[in-house]
Design a protein around this motif. Sequence first.
Motif, mmCIF file in Angstrom:
data_model
loop_
_atom_site.group_PDB
_atom_site.id
_atom_site.type_symbol
_atom_site.label_atom_id
_atom_site.label_comp_id
_atom_site.label_asym_id
_atom_site.label_seq_id
_atom_site.Cartn_x
_atom_site.Cartn_y
_atom_site.Cartn_z
ATOM 1 N N GLU A 91 32.643 44.924 48.946
ATOM 2 C CA GLU A 91 32.451 46.269 48.227
ATOM 3 C C GLU A 91 33.780 47.084 48.057
ATOM 4 O O GLU A 91 33.849 47.632 46.747
ATOM 5 C CB GLU A 91 31.295 47.211 48.823
ATOM 6 C CG GLU A 91 31.031 48.381 48.177
ATOM 7 C CD GLU A 91 29.937 49.027 48.766
ATOM 8 O OE1 GLU A 91 29.595 50.269 48.458
ATOM 9 O OE2 GLU A 91 29.402 48.526 49.960
ATOM 10 N N ARG A 94 36.077 45.281 45.182
ATOM 11 C CA ARG A 94 35.009 45.324 43.985
ATOM 12 C C ARG A 94 35.021 46.596 43.388
ATOM 13 O O ARG A 94 35.493 46.765 42.197
ATOM 14 C CB ARG A 94 33.744 44.621 44.017
ATOM 15 C CG ARG A 94 33.061 44.311 42.975
ATOM 16 C CD ARG A 94 31.599 43.770 43.313
ATOM 17 N NE ARG A 94 30.879 44.957 43.874
ATOM 18 C CZ ARG A 94 30.107 44.729 45.160
ATOM 19 N NH1 ARG A 94 30.257 43.459 45.585
ATOM 20 N NH2 ARG A 94 29.587 45.613 45.581
ATOM 21 N N ASP A 95 34.561 47.628 44.155
ATOM 22 C CA ASP A 95 34.037 48.955 43.592
ATOM 23 C C ASP A 95 35.086 50.056 43.812
ATOM 24 O O ASP A 95 34.769 51.022 43.409
ATOM 25 C CB ASP A 95 32.692 49.282 44.107
ATOM 26 C CG ASP A 95 31.641 48.539 43.977
ATOM 27 O OD1 ASP A 95 31.667 47.568 42.907
ATOM 28 O OD2 ASP A 95 30.579 48.184 44.674
ATOM 29 N N TYR A 96 36.115 49.701 44.537
ATOM 30 C CA TYR A 96 37.094 50.791 44.592
ATOM 31 C C TYR A 96 38.632 50.323 44.318
ATOM 32 O O TYR A 96 39.351 51.007 43.256
ATOM 33 C CB TYR A 96 37.142 51.378 46.020
ATOM 34 C CG TYR A 96 35.586 52.117 46.448
ATOM 35 C CD1 TYR A 96 35.457 53.366 46.309
ATOM 36 C CD2 TYR A 96 34.569 51.131 46.729
ATOM 37 C CE1 TYR A 96 34.117 53.962 46.537
ATOM 38 C CE2 TYR A 96 33.289 51.579 46.953
ATOM 39 C CZ TYR A 96 33.020 52.969 46.667
ATOM 40 O OH TYR A 96 31.927 53.491 46.996
ATOM 41 N N TYR A 98 39.593 47.482 42.713
ATOM 42 C CA TYR A 98 39.868 46.943 41.543
ATOM 43 C C TYR A 98 39.694 48.116 40.295
ATOM 44 O O TYR A 98 40.353 48.213 39.358
ATOM 45 C CB TYR A 98 38.700 45.960 41.298
ATOM 46 C CG TYR A 98 39.154 44.575 41.421
ATOM 47 C CD1 TYR A 98 39.999 44.071 42.258
ATOM 48 C CD2 TYR A 98 38.276 43.412 40.833
ATOM 49 C CE1 TYR A 98 40.669 42.975 42.486
ATOM 50 C CE2 TYR A 98 38.661 41.983 41.349
ATOM 51 C CZ TYR A 98 39.907 41.933 42.017
ATOM 52 O OH TYR A 98 40.136 40.485 42.260
ATOM 53 N N PRO A 99 38.657 49.139 40.413
ATOM 54 C CA PRO A 99 38.889 50.236 39.511
ATOM 55 C C PRO A 99 39.972 50.932 39.328
ATOM 56 O O PRO A 99 40.254 51.235 38.346
ATOM 57 C CB PRO A 99 37.390 50.991 39.862
ATOM 58 C CG PRO A 99 36.618 49.936 40.487
ATOM 59 C CD PRO A 99 37.380 48.998 41.145
ATOM 60 N N LEU A 136 34.238 55.118 50.202
ATOM 61 C CA LEU A 136 33.399 54.128 50.560
ATOM 62 C C LEU A 136 32.831 54.824 51.960
ATOM 63 O O LEU A 136 31.610 54.552 52.072
ATOM 64 C CB LEU A 136 34.110 53.203 50.320
ATOM 65 C CG LEU A 136 33.431 51.653 51.260
ATOM 66 C CD1 LEU A 136 31.681 51.697 50.675
ATOM 67 C CD2 LEU A 136 34.177 50.574 51.182
ATOM 68 N N ASP A 192 40.413 42.491 35.720
ATOM 69 C CA ASP A 192 40.153 42.259 36.950
ATOM 70 C C ASP A 192 40.646 40.615 37.382
ATOM 71 O O ASP A 192 40.358 39.769 36.428
ATOM 72 C CB ASP A 192 38.783 42.439 37.738
ATOM 73 C CG ASP A 192 38.343 43.807 37.436
ATOM 74 O OD1 ASP A 192 39.295 44.780 37.382
ATOM 75 O OD2 ASP A 192 36.924 43.993 37.424
ATOM 76 N N GLN A 208 35.254 60.260 37.322
ATOM 77 C CA GLN A 208 34.183 59.414 36.959
ATOM 78 C C GLN A 208 34.444 59.169 35.329
ATOM 79 O O GLN A 208 34.204 58.273 34.438
ATOM 80 C CB GLN A 208 32.841 59.929 37.246
ATOM 81 C CG GLN A 208 32.664 59.580 38.683
ATOM 82 C CD GLN A 208 31.059 60.017 39.195
ATOM 83 O OE1 GLN A 208 30.314 59.467 38.691
ATOM 84 N NE2 GLN A 208 30.934 60.987 40.069
ATOM 85 N N GLN A 254 37.509 57.194 34.709
ATOM 86 C CA GLN A 254 37.196 55.818 35.084
ATOM 87 C C GLN A 254 36.503 54.982 33.707
ATOM 88 O O GLN A 254 36.435 53.871 33.304
ATOM 89 C CB GLN A 254 36.160 55.621 36.249
ATOM 90 C CG GLN A 254 36.237 54.298 36.692
ATOM 91 C CD GLN A 254 37.436 53.717 37.263
ATOM 92 O OE1 GLN A 254 38.083 54.379 38.285
ATOM 93 N NE2 GLN A 254 38.060 52.671 36.859
ATOM 94 N N ASP A 288 37.924 51.960 31.965
ATOM 95 C CA ASP A 288 37.159 50.779 32.096
ATOM 96 C C ASP A 288 36.816 50.265 30.459
ATOM 97 O O ASP A 288 36.696 49.168 30.408
ATOM 98 C CB ASP A 288 35.657 51.002 32.689
ATOM 99 C CG ASP A 288 36.128 50.977 34.173
ATOM 100 O OD1 ASP A 288 37.096 50.801 34.751
ATOM 101 O OD2 ASP A 288 34.988 51.392 34.879
#
Length: 408
Positions: free
Chosen positions: A70, A73-75, A77-78, A100, A232, A328, A331, A335
């Motif tokens: 997590e 993947r969620d912190y 990588y972004p 996180l 990614d 956000q 982001q 993205d």
Amino acid sequence: MSDIKKVVLAYSGGLDTSVILKWLQDVYHCEVVTFTADIGQGEEVEPARKKAVSLGIKPENIFIEDLREEFVRDYVYPMFRANAIYEGEYLLGTSIARPLIAKRQIEIANAVGGDAVSHGATGKGNDQVRFELGYYALKPDVKVIAPWREWDLLSREKLLAYAETHGIDISKKKNGGSPYSMDANLLHISYEGTVLENPAAEPEEDMWLWTVSPENAPDQAEYIELSYEKGDITAINGVAMTPAQVLTELNRLGGKHGIGRLDIVENRYVGMKSRGCYETPGGTIMLKAHRAIESITLDREVAHLKDELMPKYAQLVYTGYWWSPERQMLQGLIDASQATVNGWVRLKLYKGNVIVVGRESKTDSLFDPNIATFDEDGGAYNHADAAGFIRLNALRMRIAANAKLKRG
């Protein structure tokens, strides 16, 4: 704060948080729930369970979780889709882990009926801000206990004395442990304190734990190929990997070749300057490679806009605003730009250097060799068009120059 009944503590099992656990019981007379996150710090987290039990925590109130996938993947990588660097150098290894941990603390508090959360960050650092901004963003009415801002145990000697008085077992680390204040996760390891508090002093070689010195790195360069999907990394040398596996392998490769050491004086959010040393081998490779694949897949103005927005994005991560609406929003923009960032990048790793030697995107490349060539291009580009382009762009400067001449 006297009505607090249950608090969720971010708990490592070390000296600071073990003292905090006992202190919360004694001062607030509340039930304590411990949360220990494995985000790739390289140390066993299960001993924290035994320590918590020894301090009277019920087994059902002990949470130990593997968050490595997590986390990346969620912190991580972004953040790397944004090519984020704080103050031109720092790859934000500590900063990106805090949102996180804060999220899981709040989720656990909601699950167990906790009315407060607590952390072990000091009153001088950035982490107190990062944790607490996360808490309030995710649970506006939560109560926060920050012991370092309340107690008088402001030195290691006082902490040890408190531990001894209250029967808290503080196991000695092998070889006496490190003299540095350290923080580690899958993205980096940081070092602060002792000799590093003098910014003129060179770090001792035996401080570095993840990387060999560039002087002692292999004399033979190593080539690697990274595959990308929507910005990614999905494979290394053709082998598909999960995000955490990717970063683990890049850390190994970067450490082997002396990549990713950093020694900086940074501006903390709370107002002071702080000298820190960092090892970010995998992240250093990731940043170089990501910019390489973007160089052939992003439109010029999109790439430039990303570069203009990046310092703001990095500052938001550094100062703890991961859960803010502006981060956000950024982001979402970042993205969206990554839809075409697909292909591969080939790198050469050699004595502290990450050298891009090739990149290709079979479906999304904007590099047209028929136009870019120095040879005959078959009419794809009309050289004469450049004259009008230049004259139009020079117009404002010609007008200003003429006005200056008239003024004498």
